[in-house]
Write an enzyme that holds these catalytic residues in place. Structure first.
Site, PDB file in Angstrom:
ATOM      1  CD  GLU A 190     -24.137 -27.776 -16.208  1.00  0.00           C
ATOM      2  OE1 GLU A 190     -23.575 -28.864 -16.376  1.00  0.00           O
ATOM      3  OE2 GLU A 190     -24.420 -27.337 -15.072  1.00  0.00           O
ATOM      4  CG  ASP A 226     -27.698 -22.676 -14.691  1.00  0.00           C
ATOM      5  OD1 ASP A 226     -26.657 -22.574 -15.372  1.00  0.00           O
ATOM      6  OD2 ASP A 226     -28.390 -23.710 -14.650  1.00  0.00           O
TER       7      ASP A 226
END
Length: 382
Positions: free
Chosen positions: A139, A74
Site C-alpha cells: 500500500e 507495510d
C-alpha cells in the site's frame, strides 16, 4: 497507570507487529502472525503472492453477506533513527503513547481488527454472514501487486464483498472524530512542451517553451472543472514540478517539463479531464506530448447499513458522532469500491503518520477494538 500487554491483547499484538520491520514491500512475517491468529478463530487462510508482494485473504463462514476488514502491513522507512525517541521497531511505551513505525498507519488498526474478530467469534460462533480479511504489503509502495491484484483474483472467481472497513488512520484529533466514506479520484500528467533551443540574445531564432506555456498553465490552473457536490469538493489541479533549461543564463531551452495532478470528484470522469486538458493545450497553439496515469477513480459510500453501523458503534464507544468526509489522499479502498462494496475507512488519529516518533494513544488501542467489534455486532447479528 498505562495499560500493559497483559491487560490488553490488542496492545500486545500491536507491539508484535511493530517489532517486525515491514518496510514496503516487505511483510516481515506480519501476515503470518495475523493468519495464525485468525486460523485459530476458524478462518480459512489463503496466501496470495504477486511478484514480490505478500497478500493475505482470510474468510470465516460460507454464506450470507461478507464484511471485510482491509489494511496493509507495510510501512514507510523510519527516516533518521537519531530523531526518534526510541527504536522505531521497538514499539515503546513513552508517557501516554505507544511509539513506533506503523503504530497509527496502521498496525494498531490491524491488531484491533484481529482481536475484535476473535472476541466476536468466541461470543457468537454462529453469527450471520461472513467475516473476511484482505491484507497487503503493497500500500505504501507502487500498489501494483497488492489489493488491486487480490480484487482481480476474487472477482474472477465470483467472490463478492458487501461491506469493507479499511483501517486507515482516518481520525484527526480524537479517535473516531472522522471517518472516510469515499475518496476523490487522482490522475497524474507528465507534460512536455516543445520549443526550439537557441541563444538567449537571438530570441527570434528560437522558440521559448516557457513563454509559450505560461498562459496555458495559468488556464489549466483556473479551469472550473466542476462545482463538486454534497459529498465532494470541486475538482482541483495542482502543478508539482516545472523543469526546463540547463542551469545557464544564455540558452533558451528546447523543452519544458511539467508534472501536475488533479484530485477529482464524481462530477467528472478521468476521460473528460484528459480531453479538456489536451483541448486547452491545443487552443494555446502548443506543441506537446502528455502521458497520463490514473491512480484511482473516485468512490463514495452513501448512507446505508455500513455507514450506520460505523457511526453508531463510534458513538457507543466515544460518546460522539463522527464527521463523514471524502477528503485527503487515496487509499486501497479505491480498488475495492468498484466491485460494488460499501467502503468506509475507520482508524486511529493520523497526526503523526509517516513522521518520526509516530504514535497512538495507549487508551485508544482497546477503544478501536471495541469500535470494530461494534460494527461486527451491528451487521452480523440478528
Amino acid at each position: 497507570m498505562p495499560i500493559t500487554d497483559e491487560q490488553d491483547p490488542t496492545l500486545a499484538l500491536t507491539r508484535q507487529l511493530i517489532a517486525r520491520p515491514s518496510v514496503t514491500p516487505d511483510d516481515a512475517g506480519c501476515q503470518q502472525l495475523m493468519g495464525e491468529r485468525l486460523a485459530r478463530a476458524g478462518f480459512t487462510i489463503e496466501n496470495m503472492r504477486f511478484g514480490e508482494v505478500d497478500n493475505l485473504w482470510a474468510t470465516r463462514g460460507d454464506h450470507g453477506p461478507l464484511l471485510v476488514f482491509a489494511g496493509h502491513t507495510d510501512v514507510v522507512p523510519p527516516g533518521d533513527i537519531a530523531t526518534w525517541q526510541s527504536d522505531p521497531f521497538q514499539a515503546s511505551i513513552i508517557g501516554p503513547n505507544l511509539v513506533g513505525r506503523g503504530a497509527s498507519d496502521m498496525k494498531a488498526s490491524l491488531a484491533a481488527m484481529v482481536v475484535a474478530s476473535e472476541n466476536f467469534v468466541n461470543e457468537h460462533p454462529d453469527h450471520l454472514g461472513r467475516i473476511g480479511f484482505l491484507i497487503t504489503s503493497d500500500e505504501e509502495g507502487p500498489a501494483k501487486e497488492g489489493t488491486v491484484k487480490v480484487m482481480e483474483a476474487l472477482t474472477a472467481r465470483g467472490e463478492r464483498i458487501d461491506w469493507c472497513v479499511v483501517g486507515e488512520p482516518s481520525s484527526t484529533r480524537e479517535l473516531g472524530d472522522l471517518v472516510k466514506n469515499g475518496r476523490r479520484g487522482s490522475i497524474n500528467a507528465a507534460l512536455v512542451i516543445h520549443g526550439k533551443q537557441g541563444h538567449i540574445a537571438y530570441p527570434h531564432l528560437a522558440d521559448n517553451p516557457i513563454h509559450r506555456a505560461l498562459p496555458a498553465l495559468n488556464a489549466l490552473i483556473n479551469e472550473p472543472w466542476d462545482a463538486g457536490n454534497d459529498f465532494f469538493d470541486p475538482t482541483s489541479l495542482q502543478i508539482s514540478t516545472v523543469r526546463a533549461g540547463q542551469g545557464v543564463t544564455n540558452v533558451i531551452p528546447g523543452s519544458l517539463e511539467v508534472l501536475f495532478n488533479l484530485r477529482f470528484s464524481t462530477e467528472i470522469t478521468a476521460e473528460a479531464i484528459r480531453e479538456r486538458c489536451e483541448t486547452l493545450l491545443r487552443q494555446h497553439d502548443l506543441s506537446f506530448d502528455i502521458d497520463w496515469s490514473l491512480s484511482g477513480e473516485p468512490f463514495l459510500t452513501t448512507p446505508g447499513a455500513l455507514l450506520d453501523a460505523v457511526t453508531e458503534s463510534i458513538e457507543a464507544v466515544t460518546g460522539y458522532q463522527p464527521m463523514v468526509s471524502t477528503g485527503g489522499g487515496t487509499s486501497d479502498g479505491r480498488f475495492i469500491a468498484p466491485s460494488g462494496a460499501q467502503v468506509v475507512e475507520v482508524g486511529h488519529v493520523n497526526e503523526t503518520i509517516h513522521q518520526c516518533n509516530e504514535h497512538v494513544k495507549l487508551t485508544d488501542v482497546p477503544r478501536l477494538t471495541e469500535i470494530y467489534r461494534g460494527i461486527l455486532e451491528r451487521l452480523l447479528l440478528d
